[in-house]
Design a protein around this motif. Sequence first.
Motif, PDB file in Angstrom:
ATOM      1  N   GLY A   1      -1.846  -5.915   4.705  1.00 38.90           N
ATOM      2  CA  GLY A   1      -1.246  -4.778   5.407  1.00 38.90           C
ATOM      3  C   GLY A   1      -2.085  -3.537   5.157  1.00 38.90           C
ATOM      4  O   GLY A   1      -3.304  -3.573   5.237  1.00 38.90           O
ATOM      5  N   ASP A   2      -1.438  -2.445   4.847  1.00 39.49           N
ATOM      6  CA  ASP A   2      -2.013  -1.211   4.309  1.00 39.49           C
ATOM      7  C   ASP A   2      -2.850  -0.368   5.260  1.00 39.49           C
ATOM      8  O   ASP A   2      -2.733   0.852   5.241  1.00 39.49           O
ATOM      9  CB  ASP A   2      -2.857  -1.496   3.051  1.00 39.49           C
ATOM     10  N   PHE A   3      -3.714  -0.953   6.075  1.00 32.63           N
ATOM     11  CA  PHE A   3      -4.692  -0.146   6.802  1.00 32.63           C
ATOM     12  C   PHE A   3      -4.216   0.245   8.205  1.00 32.63           C
ATOM     13  O   PHE A   3      -4.969   0.822   8.979  1.00 32.63           O
ATOM     14  CB  PHE A   3      -6.037  -0.888   6.846  1.00 32.63           C
ATOM     15  N   HIS A   4      -2.972  -0.086   8.537  1.00 35.10           N
ATOM     16  CA  HIS A   4      -2.356   0.352   9.795  1.00 35.10           C
ATOM     17  C   HIS A   4      -3.176  -0.113  10.997  1.00 35.10           C
ATOM     18  O   HIS A   4      -3.271   0.581  12.013  1.00 35.10           O
ATOM     19  CB  HIS A   4      -2.177   1.881   9.830  1.00 35.10           C
ATOM     20  N   SER A   5      -3.766  -1.286  10.868  1.00 39.31           N
ATOM     21  CA  SER A   5      -4.615  -1.853  11.916  1.00 39.31           C
ATOM     22  C   SER A   5      -4.408  -3.368  11.944  1.00 39.31           C
ATOM     23  O   SER A   5      -4.097  -3.965  10.914  1.00 39.31           O
ATOM     24  CB  SER A   5      -6.096  -1.582  11.621  1.00 39.31           C
TER      25      SER A   5
ATOM     26  N   GLY B   1       4.435  -4.269   1.835  1.00 42.02           N
ATOM     27  CA  GLY B   1       4.412  -2.986   1.133  1.00 42.02           C
ATOM     28  C   GLY B   1       4.444  -1.778   2.037  1.00 42.02           C
ATOM     29  O   GLY B   1       4.300  -1.873   3.248  1.00 42.02           O
ATOM     30  N   ASP B   2       4.634  -0.610   1.392  1.00 43.84           N
ATOM     31  CA  ASP B   2       4.973   0.624   2.098  1.00 43.84           C
ATOM     32  C   ASP B   2       6.275   0.426   2.885  1.00 43.84           C
ATOM     33  O   ASP B   2       6.396   0.784   4.041  1.00 43.84           O
ATOM     34  CB  ASP B   2       3.825   1.133   2.982  1.00 43.84           C
ATOM     35  N   TYR B   3       7.228  -0.147   2.166  1.00 43.37           N
ATOM     36  CA  TYR B   3       8.586  -0.336   2.709  1.00 43.37           C
ATOM     37  C   TYR B   3       9.246   1.031   2.878  1.00 43.37           C
ATOM     38  O   TYR B   3      10.014   1.256   3.807  1.00 43.37           O
ATOM     39  CB  TYR B   3       9.379  -1.209   1.745  1.00 43.37           C
ATOM     40  N   ILE B   4       8.979   1.923   1.919  1.00 49.39           N
ATOM     41  CA  ILE B   4       9.348   3.339   2.064  1.00 49.39           C
ATOM     42  C   ILE B   4       8.081   4.167   1.867  1.00 49.39           C
ATOM     43  O   ILE B   4       7.073   3.668   1.360  1.00 49.39           O
ATOM     44  CB  ILE B   4      10.398   3.806   1.030  1.00 49.39           C
ATOM     45  N   TYR B   5       8.136   5.434   2.258  1.00 52.10           N
ATOM     46  CA  TYR B   5       7.091   6.408   1.912  1.00 52.10           C
ATOM     47  C   TYR B   5       7.719   7.471   1.027  1.00 52.10           C
ATOM     48  O   TYR B   5       8.783   7.998   1.355  1.00 52.10           O
ATOM     49  CB  TYR B   5       6.476   7.030   3.171  1.00 52.10           C
ATOM     50  N   GLU B   6       7.048   7.749  -0.078  1.00 55.10           N
ATOM     51  CA  GLU B   6       7.612   8.702  -1.031  1.00 55.10           C
ATOM     52  C   GLU B   6       7.574  10.132  -0.492  1.00 55.10           C
ATOM     53  O   GLU B   6       8.321  10.982  -0.944  1.00 55.10           O
ATOM     54  CB  GLU B   6       6.865   8.605  -2.372  1.00 55.10           C
TER      55      GLU B   6
ATOM     56  N   SER C   1       4.103  -4.415   7.508  1.00 52.99           N
ATOM     57  CA  SER C   1       3.847  -3.457   6.420  1.00 52.99           C
ATOM     58  C   SER C   1       3.923  -2.047   6.987  1.00 52.99           C
ATOM     59  O   SER C   1       3.890  -1.846   8.203  1.00 52.99           O
ATOM     60  CB  SER C   1       2.471  -3.686   5.789  1.00 52.99           C
ATOM     61  N   CYS C   2       4.043  -1.072   6.103  1.00 50.67           N
ATOM     62  CA  CYS C   2       3.868   0.342   6.456  1.00 50.67           C
ATOM     63  C   CYS C   2       4.870   0.850   7.487  1.00 50.67           C
ATOM     64  O   CYS C   2       4.551   1.029   8.660  1.00 50.67           O
ATOM     65  CB  CYS C   2       2.436   0.588   6.924  1.00 50.67           C
ATOM     66  N   GLN C   3       6.091   1.083   7.021  1.00 47.50           N
ATOM     67  CA  GLN C   3       7.160   1.527   7.920  1.00 47.50           C
ATOM     68  C   GLN C   3       7.629   2.915   7.500  1.00 47.50           C
ATOM     69  O   GLN C   3       8.633   3.049   6.831  1.00 47.50           O
ATOM     70  CB  GLN C   3       8.305   0.496   7.925  1.00 47.50           C
TER      71      GLN C   3
HETATM   72 FE   LIG Z   1       0.788   2.419   4.626  1.00 49.39          FE
END
Ligand SMILES: [Fe+2]
Length: 613
Positions: free
Chosen positions: A456-460, A218-223, A191-193
Amino acid sequence: MYFNDSVREDENRAPFPECFLTGSAFRVVNGSSDIETKAYYATQPAGEGFPQSVASGDPTSSGMMIWTRVDPSLEAGASDIEIGGGGFEWPNKPHDKNNSSFADLIDQGKTVMFQVSTHPNFSFVELSGFSPVWKDHDHVVRMDLDGLLHPNETYYYRFITRSGLVSKAGRCRTLPPEGSDCPAATIGYVSCQDYTSGYFNALAHLADEQMDFFLHLGDYIYEAAGEASYQTGLEARQITLPSGEDKAFTLEDYRHLYNVYRTDPDLQKLHENHAMVATWDDHEFANDAYAPAVAPDDSLEPDLKRRHSANSAWLEYMPSRVYVPSRSSSSNALKLYRSMTIGDLATLYITDERAYRDAHPCGEQELERYFTDGCENIHSPDRSMLGREQKDWFLGELKNSSSLWNIWANQVQITQLKFLGRYINLDAWDGFAHERQAIAQTVMNKGIQNFIVLTGDFHSFEASYLQEDYSRDGHKFGVELMVGSVTSSNLNEMVQKNLNNLFDHTSPLPQNATLEIFRTFLPDALSKRIIPTEFLFKELQNAIKIENPWIELFDSTSHGYALLELSKSRAVWTAYAVESIEEKQASKSLLLQCEIPNGEAAINVKEKNSLFG
Ligand SMILES: [Fe+2]
């Protein structure tokens, strides 16, 4: 052609032709065909003319979604109008040999020919046919081969244009039939790339793994991209949006993001080697988004047009079997939630935790969302993360499951996470404690075994126990296994950047909340900067562990990916970290590992990091 009534009324939001949406508009050529295929043969080196390469997704026991994009300067493509005007051959309809419109498109080179083979060199082609290059949808090709392939088989696929361009070959694997004996399966997940934060070394290593498919949580892209005042990413990885804005708002902007991300060689390699099962989180639209289309950092007014733009680009670029329900009142309602079975071994439930969720429980200010005391609303039975329909579907699926392992592709942290008595993140399930409890009750009351939540999501990276309640001796009924980010800032980087007064748009926590944590936890760290960062961070991680004893493993210093290896006797979770995201081709190493035995909510640690005692 199908247009949803409510969409037809709104000219601002162009509807999708159903044949595009379902990925079904293609013609299969069987053996001696009336279609002239000789005109479509490869004359160019593989990959030329396909700048985003190929991708596959949502495997079944009889098929796969396959995807590519053709360089618009090289191929004209077919417009929605041309395609809508012709009588298409649908996979579930009889072969129509008199369909001249389709033959015309093929003659005119507005289609690609696809080939599917069990041989990497396509020495024997099992399946071939034609699909439009969708001119009105950024020149993508997407189709659903469900029902046309064999189970448990590794396939290779490629696309050829009439002008002789040929894509690289993609590889994917179909699933075993539902309920059939399946001794083992391996699922990778990420996740989170954030592209601008670093190189996708984690994806390159994941691409080399032996696995059945990978999950993208998720967070395949960042807006957000290209904001000079706070962009702290790599110089070589900056993105300028067509609008010139620092965040995407238009279809063109969102498309541009997918377009650029998919030029990344490591992301391409991952897609070429494995099928993806994807859901989205917030950044595919906007940070901390909630229903119907609110981006709280930008405005508390719903922006349906922006949401539709974000969803349209997602749909165009993702090889995912999703659709708009026919009774939907909004074209925003792409239905992402779905399930898939892997023989008798596992069922995977994929949820959407953005499209239907209520607003944040205690207010939309940053310090009401993060590092907050909370409020009554957290426990309100009227608030939902999943929305009523999705929740009913999810609980119904769980109750009916006969799989050995029940795996939930979740997005945001489900186990409680507090620090110094405050909730760290009310954008996660802590903000929806009542609904979390309802899910827990269903799993416990129905005796649902081997319940594993992938997050995913929490970058940990985290391995934690799901508990009936988050007290010190709450009953344990499952396990949450969180993957760290591919590149987006983890807590360690967030601490370091904030100590250097650098704001970072990919941090899991906003700057205000981070500063508030420092002020409360170690005020000296901010005012005098006398405490070494590593010491500070170790203290922070240990404090998290003490206050949240259900967390068994935790690391927020690394980037990487995770593997879940399922067998009849156990699930093995392995987290890998890459050495760097600032250099290309960094090596990887084993970070954390644990086993979850069949029939027991237990985390047997095999490998743990030294930072977290
Ligand atoms: Fe993220």
